[in-house]
Design an enzyme around this catalytic site. Structure first.
Site, short mmCIF file in Angstrom:
data_model
loop_
_atom_site.label_atom_id
_atom_site.label_comp_id
_atom_site.label_asym_id
_atom_site.label_seq_id
_atom_site.Cartn_x
_atom_site.Cartn_y
_atom_site.Cartn_z
N LYS A 197 41.58 54.13 36.30
CA LYS A 197 41.49 52.68 36.15
C LYS A 197 40.40 52.33 35.13
O LYS A 197 39.40 53.04 35.01
CB LYS A 197 41.13 52.02 37.47
CG LYS A 197 42.15 52.23 38.57
CD LYS A 197 41.66 51.66 39.89
CE LYS A 197 42.67 51.93 40.99
NZ LYS A 197 42.17 51.53 42.29
N ASP A 232 41.45 47.57 55.64
CA ASP A 232 40.26 48.29 55.18
C ASP A 232 39.27 48.56 56.31
O ASP A 232 38.44 49.46 56.20
CB ASP A 232 39.56 47.53 54.05
CG ASP A 232 40.33 47.60 52.74
OD1 ASP A 232 41.33 48.34 52.67
OD2 ASP A 232 39.92 46.92 51.78
N HIS A 281 39.44 52.39 47.89
CA HIS A 281 40.85 52.77 47.79
C HIS A 281 41.08 53.87 46.77
O HIS A 281 40.33 53.99 45.80
CB HIS A 281 41.71 51.56 47.38
CG HIS A 281 41.57 50.40 48.30
ND1 HIS A 281 41.53 49.11 47.83
CD2 HIS A 281 41.47 50.32 49.65
CE1 HIS A 281 41.41 48.28 48.86
NE2 HIS A 281 41.36 48.99 49.97
#
Length: 181
Positions: free
Chosen positions: A72, A170, A62
């Site tokens: 992140k 996904d 992602h």
């Protein structure tokens, strides 16, 4: 805290200093000043997320695009995962390359994933609790992804694909070569 560079520019492995004795352990999982000092970055994390998954759950790959892209800082609280990041920065010398690392409750390593990378992981242990900080809020309109079994990436997910547990969303992600970013 120790920093290890990876084969992907800007993607870093962080190893916290863990204090252990007969009572157990203690470590500082995040300190803004220390993070900025050791990485040379000035990232303002604004959101913490946590997920629980069972063995074989594969989440990813992602990313978010444009001004909603996210950096992140990821880690495992319980269990073991294989964490994967893919460089999707147009013009990058490592575009389309990936980095893999096992993050576990025992090694306490963290991975800094800069903006411009796709991210995913698979759970290797019976269960896992995964936590991560983001420097931007989630925006559904900016989300994107790459199919986990893209033959051009050729990622070794360490488990048999027949045992993967993947969301419907996904399973229909495009290949890297079909991205429009």
């Amino acid at each position: 805290m120790e920093i290890e560079k990876t084969n992907l520019e800007g993607c870093l492995v962080l190893k916290p200093k863990v204090f252990q004795d007969k009572r157990g352990y203690f470590f500082e999982s995040f300190n803004q000043r220390t993070f900025n000092d050791v990485t040379g970055l000035n990232i303002n994390f604004i959101q913490d997320n946590e997920s629980f998954s069972t063995k074989g759950v594969l989440r990813g790959l992602h990313f978010q695009t444009g001004d909603k892209a996210q950096a992140k800082l990821v880690r495992v609280i319980k269990g073991e995962i294989l964490d994967i990041v893919v460089d999707i920065r147009p013009g990058s010398k490592t575009y389309g390359k990936y980095f893999a690392i096992e993050l576990t409750e025992s090694n306490k390593k963290q991975l800094f994933v800069p903006r411009g990378f796709a991210h995913g992981y698979i759970v290797l242990s019976d269960t896992a609790i995964f936590a991560y900080k983001c420097d931007n809020y989630y925006d559904k309109g900016s989300e994107g992804g790459i199919i986990f079994n893209d033959p051009d990436l050729n990622i070794d997910w360490k488990l048999d694909e027949a045992d993967f547990i993947v969301s419907e969303k996904d399973l229909v992600l495009p290949k890297l070569q079909d991205l429009n970013i």
